[in-house]
Design an enzyme around this catalytic site. Structure first.
Site, PDB file in Angstrom:
ATOM      1  N   ASP A 382       0.839  -1.189   0.000  1.00 39.03           N
ATOM      2  CA  ASP A 382       0.000   0.000   0.000  1.00 39.03           C
ATOM      3  C   ASP A 382       0.883   1.251   0.000  1.00 39.03           C
ATOM      4  O   ASP A 382       2.035   1.223   0.431  1.00 39.03           O
ATOM      5  CB  ASP A 382      -0.887  -0.023   1.252  1.00 39.03           C
ATOM      6  CG  ASP A 382      -2.163   0.779   1.084  1.00 39.03           C
ATOM      7  OD1 ASP A 382      -2.264   1.543   0.109  1.00 39.03           O
ATOM      8  OD2 ASP A 382      -3.061   0.635   1.937  1.00 39.03           O
ATOM      9  N   GLU A 385       3.502   4.790  -3.825  1.00 38.90           N
ATOM     10  CA  GLU A 385       3.813   5.765  -4.890  1.00 38.90           C
ATOM     11  C   GLU A 385       5.178   6.442  -4.727  1.00 38.90           C
ATOM     12  O   GLU A 385       5.784   6.728  -5.759  1.00 38.90           O
ATOM     13  CB  GLU A 385       2.717   6.830  -4.956  1.00 38.90           C
ATOM     14  CG  GLU A 385       1.344   6.309  -5.310  1.00 38.90           C
ATOM     15  CD  GLU A 385       0.556   5.772  -4.114  1.00 38.90           C
ATOM     16  OE1 GLU A 385       0.981   5.998  -2.968  1.00 38.90           O
ATOM     17  OE2 GLU A 385      -0.468   5.126  -4.333  1.00 38.90           O
ATOM     18  N   ASP A 452      -7.895   4.034  -3.528  1.00 34.79           N
ATOM     19  CA  ASP A 452      -8.986   4.373  -2.609  1.00 34.79           C
ATOM     20  C   ASP A 452     -10.105   5.103  -3.358  1.00 34.79           C
ATOM     21  O   ASP A 452     -10.271   6.324  -3.237  1.00 34.79           O
ATOM     22  CB  ASP A 452      -8.456   5.236  -1.470  1.00 34.79           C
ATOM     23  CG  ASP A 452      -7.441   4.490  -0.621  1.00 34.79           C
ATOM     24  OD1 ASP A 452      -7.315   3.265  -0.767  1.00 34.79           O
ATOM     25  OD2 ASP A 452      -6.753   5.143   0.186  1.00 34.79           O
TER      26      ASP A 452
END
Length: 665
Positions: A382, A385, A452
């Site tokens: 998760d 980035e 999300d």
């Protein structure tokens, strides 16, 4: 004397302010690099073409006009005496793509600023073509399948995944082999690629007579995706978040008690003492090995969330800082962003520098000891980035370069740490769920998800289109949080309808995972937070009956998905793909954005409107189609009105396809 020279499988232009190298790079493909000097062109830089290309019989020759020609299978490249580059289909001479013709007093199609200019931006300009359709470019939120006319940022964000591979209806694919932040402008008068900070232009072009040929060439150049582990094609159960070992095991036991299939259950974030400890908190998770063992008896694997963030009070921080394995800030010190650390407290957490092989190895050593050695089967990477405000990434100073130069590749290299580690441990098919990747990331065993996303029908419709462009970007394993992530009330009839429709779509997705932060929420964004219930029995009796039917359907589809997994590994063909992938000769198939093929034999039409109980479905030409629910057979090349009661969405199969019986049950 011409400045262009012909070498073995290459054309090279050298002049005072530029070196241009065009060379064969695998069958039917070429790589183009341009810089201010030969050294800039030959320098090893981060990118997706780090695997040695397959040998070819390409031939480069000079012509009498001072230009040159390179022929490599289906693609021919011409460089004229001025240095302008054109890409042609070998045999017919049809222009696939060409550099933009320069206007008077313009710098030309290739712009690489000199060091004294005060900028390191580069630009590459190509001609635009009437009627051309453009696909790929990773995961974007504009809701369009054909991206002609769009300006697409080349950045990584939660819900935005930059993969700079462009798939054209004219019969070529182009990889912008540059991980810099930037953009691509797909205009009516030109296509322009821009890197905000780079040392050269670097791109790769392949020619194909079908989307399948282009996909295969890209997979060969950047690396094939491993096959999906057999266990991973089933149902994944997840929520934000199971707070302790007993709660997670209770859900798995309940599934078994109800006779419901489950392949994987996910342990979400804040199961650790501190970010960067990369281990279970012993208070809430007292015996991970015993937990994994009980799950195995139930036929369930465990996946755990791993973040790249490192709390200054974590067990790994001192070691990583001493070894210079944390991302630095161009302004000095470490790059940090505040995250929850204890209860509602926050602290400026650092990021592990996954562009550094040493940092990847140090992180994996802890991951292996605390998770993999205890039987954890997959990792949920998760916020890779790495997550943070947009301006923060530009201040990053990685081992591989500045954030502006290489920021887009961070997530892919972070994922690689887990693939490398699993392979070293003897895992033939490594797997990580990831929120970010870049070109070539498919070879590291990733299942990308869309981040999300909002729990609305509008958001759901965007996911359908986004997933098809991901497929055309070389990523075979992609999925969404079924039901959307940020909200959703299990007691609300309107939300229950959305959840059912999304679950039906997820049944035919490459990976099927239920996840979300449902209401009622427990606490704010902190280490104590958790969402409401998110199990298939959480949405009322009507929904429960439909969801359990689709769990059984997913189980029946798994042998077919295994075939698609093998095909993805061998040929680069994504399991979920736009209609035109299988029907390139059908002009209308190139425009259908709200349906998809699951492999060569199933056509799926999701229902993305509230209250809809029928929808129009286009059936491509060239075959006859069986409505697997109604039993009716339709000629291709026509649109039909398909029934879509809440119990199922329209699904059609090629007439005679064995998989149709699996869907019909």
């Amino acid at each position: 004397m011409s400045p262009i020279a012909a070498e073995s499988g290459a054309l090279v232009l050298n002049r005072l302010s530029e070196t241009l190298r065009v060379e064969a790079w695998g069958p039917h493909a070429v790589r183009v690099r341009a810089g201010r000097s030969p050294a800039a062109v030959e320098q090893e830089l981060p990118g997706a073409l780090d695997l040695p290309p397959a040998p070819t019989e390409a031939e480069a020759v000079l012509d009498e006009h001072g230009g040159g020609r390179l022929v490599n299978g289906r693609i021919t490249v011409e460089v004229d005496a001025s240095g302008r580059v054109r890409f042609l289909r070998t045999g017919t001479g049809r222009e696939l793509l060409a550099e933009k013709k320069a206007y008077s007093f313009t710098p030309g199609p290739r712009i690489v600023a000199p060091a004294e200019a005060g900028t390191r931006s580069v630009e590459q300009h190509f001609e635009a073509y009437e009627g051309e359709r453009l696909y790929g470019l990773g995961q974007q939120l504009h809701g369009r399948l054909d991206q002609k006319g769009c300006v697409v940022e080349l950045v990584q964000r939660n819900t935005v995944v930059s993969i700079p591979f462009l798939h054209s209806s004219r019969g070529y694919g182009l990889l912008w082999n540059n991980p810099a932040l930037g953009r691509v402008e797909l205009g009516a008068d030109a296509t322009r690629w821009v890197a905000d900070s780079a040392r050269r232009i670097d791109y790769w072009v392949t020619a194909g007579d079908s989307p399948a040929e282009i996909a295969a060439a890209y997979a060969e150049a950047t690396g094939p995706a491993p096959e999906l582990p057999a266990w991973a094609s089933g149902f994944w159960q997840s929520k934000l978040r199971y707070r302790d070992q007993e709660e997670l095991l209770g859900v798995a036991r309940e599934h078994r008690g109800r006779g419901l299939p489950m392949s994987v259950i996910v342990c979400d974030f804040f199961h650790w003492p501190r970010m960067g400890d990369w281990r279970f908190d012993a208070g809430a998770w007292p015996d991970p090995a015993a937990m994994v063992a009980e799950l195995a008896e139930l036929g369930v694997r465990l996946a755990v969330s791993v973040w790249p963030t490192v709390d200054p009070d974590s067990e790994s921080f001192g070691e990583l800082r001493e070894s210079r394995h944390l991302v630095r800030d161009v302004r000095g010190g470490l790059l940090t962003h505040e995250w929850p650390v204890e209860g509602s407290e926050k602290a400026p957490c650092a990021y592990v520098d996954s562009t550094d092989p040493g940092a990847r190895a140090a992180m994996w050593a802890r991951i292996r000891r605390n998770y993999a050695d205890k039987g954890v089967a997959a990792f949920w990477l998760d916020a890779n980035e790495p997550v943070g405000p947009p301006w923060l990434g530009r201040r990053a100073l990685y081992a591989a370069g500045t954030g502006e130069e290489v920021g887009n590749i961070y997530g892919a290299l972070h994922n690689r740490a887990f693939a490398e580690g699993q392979r070293e441990a003897g895992v033939e098919r490594p797997l990580s769920l990831v929120r970010s990747t870049w070109a070539g990331g498919q070879r590291d065993g990733i299942a990308l998800w869309s981040g999300d996303v909002a729990p609305t029908f509008e958001s759901f419709a965007v996911q359908v289109t986004a997933g098809l462009n991901v497929a055309m970007s070389g990523i075979p394993w992609w999925h969404t949080d079924i039901g959307g992530f940020s909200g959703g009330d299990p007691a609300d009839p309107a939300y229950r309808e959305l959840l059912v429709r999304w679950f039906q779509y997820g049944t035919f997705s490459p990976v099927m995972r239920l996840h979300g932060d449902r209401v009622p929420h427990h606490g704010s964004f902190s280490t104590e937070m958790s969402g409401g219930p998110n199990e298939v029995w959480s949405y009322g009796e009507e929904a429960y009956g439909i969801l359990t039917e689709h769990l059984a359907l997913r189980e029946r589809l798994r042998p077919y998905l295994a075939e698609l997994s093998t095909a993805a590994h061998r040929t680069g063909a994504p399991p979920m793909r736009p209609l035109f992938f299988d029907f390139p000769g059908d002009e209308r198939a190139w425009t259908v954005a709200d349906q998809f093929m699951l492999g060569p034999d199933l056509l799926v039409a999701p229902v993305t409107e509230a209250g809809a109980r029928e929808r129009a479905v286009y059936l491509p030409s060239g075959t006859r189609w069986l409505d697997v629910r109604a039993g009716a057979v339709h000629e291709g090349g026509a649109e039909v009105d398909a029934k879509a009661p809440l119990r199922h969405i329209p699904v059609f199969a090629r007439e005679g396809a064995a998989v149709s019986e699996k869907v019909a049950g």
